[in-house]
Design a protein around this motif. Structure first.
Motif, PDB file in Angstrom:
ATOM      1  N   ALA A   1       0.821  -1.215   0.000  1.00 46.25           N
ATOM      2  CA  ALA A   1       0.000   0.000   0.000  1.00 46.25           C
ATOM      3  C   ALA A   1       0.856   1.267   0.000  1.00 46.25           C
ATOM      4  CB  ALA A   1      -0.919   0.002   1.220  1.00 46.25           C
ATOM      5  N   GLY A   2       2.188   1.086  -0.024  1.00 48.45           N
ATOM      6  CA  GLY A   2       3.084   2.235   0.004  1.00 48.45           C
ATOM      7  C   GLY A   2       3.152   2.911   1.356  1.00 48.45           C
ATOM      8  N   LYS A   3       2.877   2.137   2.425  1.00 51.71           N
ATOM      9  CA  LYS A   3       2.816   2.716   3.767  1.00 51.71           C
ATOM     10  C   LYS A   3       3.770   2.031   4.745  1.00 51.71           C
ATOM     11  CE  LYS A   3      -2.077   3.975   3.311  1.00 51.71           C
ATOM     12  NZ  LYS A   3      -3.447   3.813   3.888  1.00 51.71           N
ATOM     13  N   LEU A   4       4.805   1.381   4.231  1.00 49.33           N
ATOM     14  CA  LEU A   4       5.715   0.674   5.128  1.00 49.33           C
ATOM     15  C   LEU A   4       6.362   1.632   6.121  1.00 49.33           C
ATOM     16  CD1 LEU A   4       6.947  -2.053   5.867  1.00 49.33           C
ATOM     17  CD2 LEU A   4       8.777  -1.601   4.222  1.00 49.33           C
ATOM     18  N   GLY A   5       6.634   2.850   5.698  1.00 50.08           N
ATOM     19  CA  GLY A   5       7.244   3.833   6.588  1.00 50.08           C
ATOM     20  C   GLY A   5       6.344   4.238   7.735  1.00 50.08           C
ATOM     21  N   GLU A   6       5.031   3.985   7.608  1.00 48.61           N
ATOM     22  CA  GLU A   6       4.068   4.325   8.654  1.00 48.61           C
ATOM     23  C   GLU A   6       3.716   3.125   9.524  1.00 48.61           C
ATOM     24  OE1 GLU A   6       0.635   6.008   6.760  1.00 48.61           O
ATOM     25  OE2 GLU A   6       1.854   7.016   5.237  1.00 48.61           O
ATOM     26  N   ALA A   7       4.267   1.971   9.216  1.00 46.55           N
ATOM     27  CA  ALA A   7       3.908   0.739   9.929  1.00 46.55           C
ATOM     28  C   ALA A   7       4.253   0.833  11.409  1.00 46.55           C
ATOM     29  CB  ALA A   7       4.609  -0.457   9.302  1.00 46.55           C
ATOM     30  N   SER A   8       3.381   0.263  12.236  1.00 42.17           N
ATOM     31  CA  SER A   8       3.583   0.280  13.680  1.00 42.17           C
ATOM     32  C   SER A   8       3.107  -1.024  14.290  1.00 42.17           C
ATOM     33  CB  SER A   8       2.822   1.453  14.306  1.00 42.17           C
ATOM     34  OG  SER A   8       2.797   1.343  15.714  1.00 42.17           O
ATOM     35  N   ALA A   9       3.860  -1.524  15.242  1.00 38.93           N
ATOM     36  CA  ALA A   9       3.458  -2.736  15.949  1.00 38.93           C
ATOM     37  C   ALA A   9       2.289  -2.478  16.883  1.00 38.93           C
ATOM     38  CB  ALA A   9       4.643  -3.298  16.728  1.00 38.93           C
ATOM     39  N   SER A  10       1.936  -1.215  17.063  1.00 36.83           N
ATOM     40  CA  SER A  10       0.792  -0.854  17.905  1.00 36.83           C
ATOM     41  C   SER A  10      -0.459  -0.618  17.072  1.00 36.83           C
ATOM     42  CB  SER A  10       1.112   0.402  18.724  1.00 36.83           C
ATOM     43  OG  SER A  10       2.199   0.168  19.594  1.00 36.83           O
TER      44      SER A  10
ATOM     45  N   PRO B   1       3.427  -5.410  21.252  1.00 34.63           N
ATOM     46  CA  PRO B   1       3.916  -4.323  20.389  1.00 34.63           C
ATOM     47  C   PRO B   1       5.388  -4.009  20.610  1.00 34.63           C
ATOM     48  CG  PRO B   1       1.746  -3.778  21.234  1.00 34.63           C
ATOM     49  CD  PRO B   1       2.194  -5.019  21.965  1.00 34.63           C
ATOM     50  N   GLY B   2       5.843  -4.079  21.852  1.00 35.35           N
ATOM     51  CA  GLY B   2       7.259  -3.854  22.121  1.00 35.35           C
ATOM     52  C   GLY B   2       8.131  -4.950  21.548  1.00 35.35           C
TER      53      GLY B   2
ATOM     54  N   GLY C   1      13.414  -2.320  16.549  1.00 32.50           N
ATOM     55  CA  GLY C   1      14.637  -2.693  17.251  1.00 32.50           C
ATOM     56  C   GLY C   1      14.593  -4.100  17.789  1.00 32.50           C
ATOM     57  N   SER C   2      13.419  -4.505  18.312  1.00 34.25           N
ATOM     58  CA  SER C   2      13.290  -5.859  18.861  1.00 34.25           C
ATOM     59  C   SER C   2      13.345  -6.907  17.755  1.00 34.25           C
ATOM     60  CB  SER C   2      11.975  -5.985  19.641  1.00 34.25           C
ATOM     61  OG  SER C   2      11.983  -5.148  20.777  1.00 34.25           O
ATOM     62  N   ILE C   3      12.656  -6.656  16.657  1.00 38.15           N
ATOM     63  CA  ILE C   3      12.666  -7.599  15.547  1.00 38.15           C
ATOM     64  C   ILE C   3      14.064  -7.713  14.949  1.00 38.15           C
ATOM     65  CG2 ILE C   3      11.939  -7.810  13.125  1.00 38.15           C
ATOM     66  CD1 ILE C   3       9.142  -7.380  13.929  1.00 38.15           C
ATOM     67  N   TYR C   4      14.766  -6.600  14.872  1.00 39.55           N
ATOM     68  CA  TYR C   4      16.116  -6.589  14.296  1.00 39.55           C
ATOM     69  C   TYR C   4      17.045  -7.553  15.040  1.00 39.55           C
ATOM     70  CZ  TYR C   4      20.745  -4.829  12.998  1.00 39.55           C
ATOM     71  OH  TYR C   4      22.042  -4.721  12.569  1.00 39.55           O
ATOM     72  N   ARG C   5      16.789  -7.747  16.329  1.00 37.70           N
ATOM     73  CA  ARG C   5      17.659  -8.601  17.139  1.00 37.70           C
ATOM     74  C   ARG C   5      17.232 -10.066  17.117  1.00 37.70           C
ATOM     75  NH1 ARG C   5      17.239  -3.912  20.365  1.00 37.70           N
ATOM     76  NH2 ARG C   5      15.561  -4.824  21.622  1.00 37.70           N
TER      77      ARG C   5
ATOM     78  N   GLY D   1      13.495  -5.631  10.509  1.00 39.54           N
ATOM     79  CA  GLY D   1      13.762  -4.429  11.286  1.00 39.54           C
ATOM     80  C   GLY D   1      15.109  -3.833  10.928  1.00 39.54           C
ATOM     81  N   LEU D   2      15.226  -2.524  11.070  1.00 39.28           N
ATOM     82  CA  LEU D   2      16.475  -1.830  10.783  1.00 39.28           C
ATOM     83  C   LEU D   2      17.146  -1.422  12.082  1.00 39.28           C
ATOM     84  CD1 LEU D   2      15.199   0.536   7.941  1.00 39.28           C
ATOM     85  CD2 LEU D   2      16.535  -1.578   7.667  1.00 39.28           C
ATOM     86  N   SER D   3      18.453  -1.497  12.111  1.00 40.66           N
ATOM     87  CA  SER D   3      19.193  -1.094  13.316  1.00 40.66           C
ATOM     88  C   SER D   3      19.008   0.385  13.617  1.00 40.66           C
ATOM     89  CB  SER D   3      20.680  -1.402  13.140  1.00 40.66           C
ATOM     90  OG  SER D   3      21.214  -0.685  12.040  1.00 40.66           O
ATOM     91  N   THR D   4      18.670   1.136  12.596  1.00 38.25           N
ATOM     92  CA  THR D   4      18.469   2.581  12.760  1.00 38.25           C
ATOM     93  C   THR D   4      17.016   2.933  13.051  1.00 38.25           C
ATOM     94  OG1 THR D   4      18.233   2.752  10.351  1.00 38.25           O
ATOM     95  CG2 THR D   4      20.420   3.170  11.280  1.00 38.25           C
ATOM     96  N   GLY D   5      16.163   1.911  13.168  1.00 37.99           N
ATOM     97  CA  GLY D   5      14.744   2.143  13.408  1.00 37.99           C
ATOM     98  C   GLY D   5      13.949   1.988  12.121  1.00 37.99           C
ATOM     99  N   GLY D   6      12.689   1.645  12.268  1.00 31.60           N
ATOM    100  CA  GLY D   6      11.848   1.434  11.097  1.00 31.60           C
ATOM    101  C   GLY D   6      11.875  -0.010  10.626  1.00 31.60           C
ATOM    102  N   TYR D   7      10.975  -0.308   9.712  1.00 26.96           N
ATOM    103  CA  TYR D   7      10.855  -1.655   9.175  1.00 26.96           C
ATOM    104  C   TYR D   7      11.363  -1.704   7.740  1.00 26.96           C
ATOM    105  CZ  TYR D   7       7.760  -2.451  13.167  1.00 26.96           C
ATOM    106  OH  TYR D   7       7.254  -2.564  14.429  1.00 26.96           O
TER     107      TYR D   7
END
Length: 214
Positions: A45-54, A98-99, A104-108, A116-122
Motif C-alpha cells: 500500500a506504500g505505507k511501510l514507513g508508517e507501519a507500527s506494531a501498535s 507491540p514492544g 529494534g526488537s525484531i532486528y535482534r 527491522g532496521l538497526s536505525t529504526g523502522g521496518y
C-alpha cells in the motif's frame, strides 16, 4: 460483489475457528509471521514507513477476550512439543507484544531480523518471500484456510450461494492483499488444501453488524 440487501451475512462457526487454531498449532511457525503479513500489506500500500506494531489493524488479528493478564492469543509457536487438538497456555501473549515487534526488537531476532532496521523502522528486502518461507515457516507452506479461520474469526462475510472453505481462502487473500497477479508469491508461502473429513459447517448465517468481506 453480492447484493448485501438480499444476501445473508455469514460468520465463521466456532468449530471452524477451533480447527484453524489446532491446524496452526500443529505446525512449527515463527510468531512474527503475523507481523510479516502486516508489513507486507503495508508495503504494497506504500505505507511501510508508517507501519507500527501498535496498529489496531494488526493487534485486532490476535486480540482475544478471556485472559485479563494476557490480551493476545495466537497459535503460532516455534518451540516445544505439539499435540493434536491441544490448545496450549503459551498461545496467550502478554500486552507487551507491540514492544516485542518494534523495529529494534525484531532486528535482534534470530529469525526475521531482516524485517527491522538497526536505525529504526521496518524493511522488507526484495527476497522477503524466500526469507519468510525459510525463517518464518521453516520451509513448509502454511494453510491459508487455517490462517483465515483464525484471523478472520470476527469478520462478517457477504457470500452468494453456498458458503464454503473456498470463500474463506478468498477472503484471506483479500484481507492480506494476495490478488491473482501475485499467485506465485502466494503459492510459495501458503497451501490451499481443504480437509475432507471435517464434521462441521464453516459458516453460519448471522444478523449482527460485522466487518464485511465480500
Amino acid at each position: 460483489m453480492p447484493d448485501s440487501e438480499h444476501t445473508p451475512m455469514h460468520v465463521l462457526t466456532a468449530e471452524a475457528v477451533r480447527w484453524g487454531i489446532e491446524t496452526l498449532a500443529s505446525q512449527r511457525l515463527h510468531p512474527t509471521f503475523v507481523m510479516y503479513l502486516h508489513l507486507r500489506k503495508q508495503q504494497r500500500a506504500g505505507k511501510l514507513g508508517e507501519a507500527s506494531a501498535s496498529s489496531d489493524e494488526l493487534l485486532a488479528l490476535i486480540r482475544m477476550p478471556g485472559n485479563p493478564a494476557k490480551p493476545y492469543y495466537f497459535p503460532l509457536i516455534d518451540r516445544g512439543k505439539r499435540y493434536p487438538g491441544q490448545l496450549l497456555s503459551s498461545f496467550w501473549r502478554a500486552e507487551n507484544i507491540p514492544g516485542s515487534w518494534s523495529p529494534g526488537s525484531i532486528y535482534r531476532l534470530k529469525g526475521g531480523g531482516w524485517m527491522g532496521l538497526s536505525t529504526g523502522g521496518y524493511a522488507l528486502p526484495e527476497d522477503h518471500v524466500d526469507r519468510a518461507l525459510r525463517e518464518l515457516l521453516y520451509q513448509a507452506p502454511v494453510s491459508a484456510l487455517a490462517l483465515g479461520a483464525y484471523f478472520l474469526r470476527n469478520d462478517g462475510f457477504i457470500i452468494s450461494g453456498a458458503a464454503g472453505p473456498s470463500d474463506l481462502i478468498a477472503a484471506f487473500r483479500l484481507k492480506f492483499d494476495y490478488p491473482d497477479d501475485v499467485q506465485e508469491e502466494f503459492a510459495t508461502l501458503f497451501k490451499t488444501d481443504v480437509p475432507m473429513n471435517v464434521d462441521f459447517e464453516w459458516f453460519a448465517e448471522s444478523d449482527p453488524s460485522f466487518t464485511v468481506n465480500a
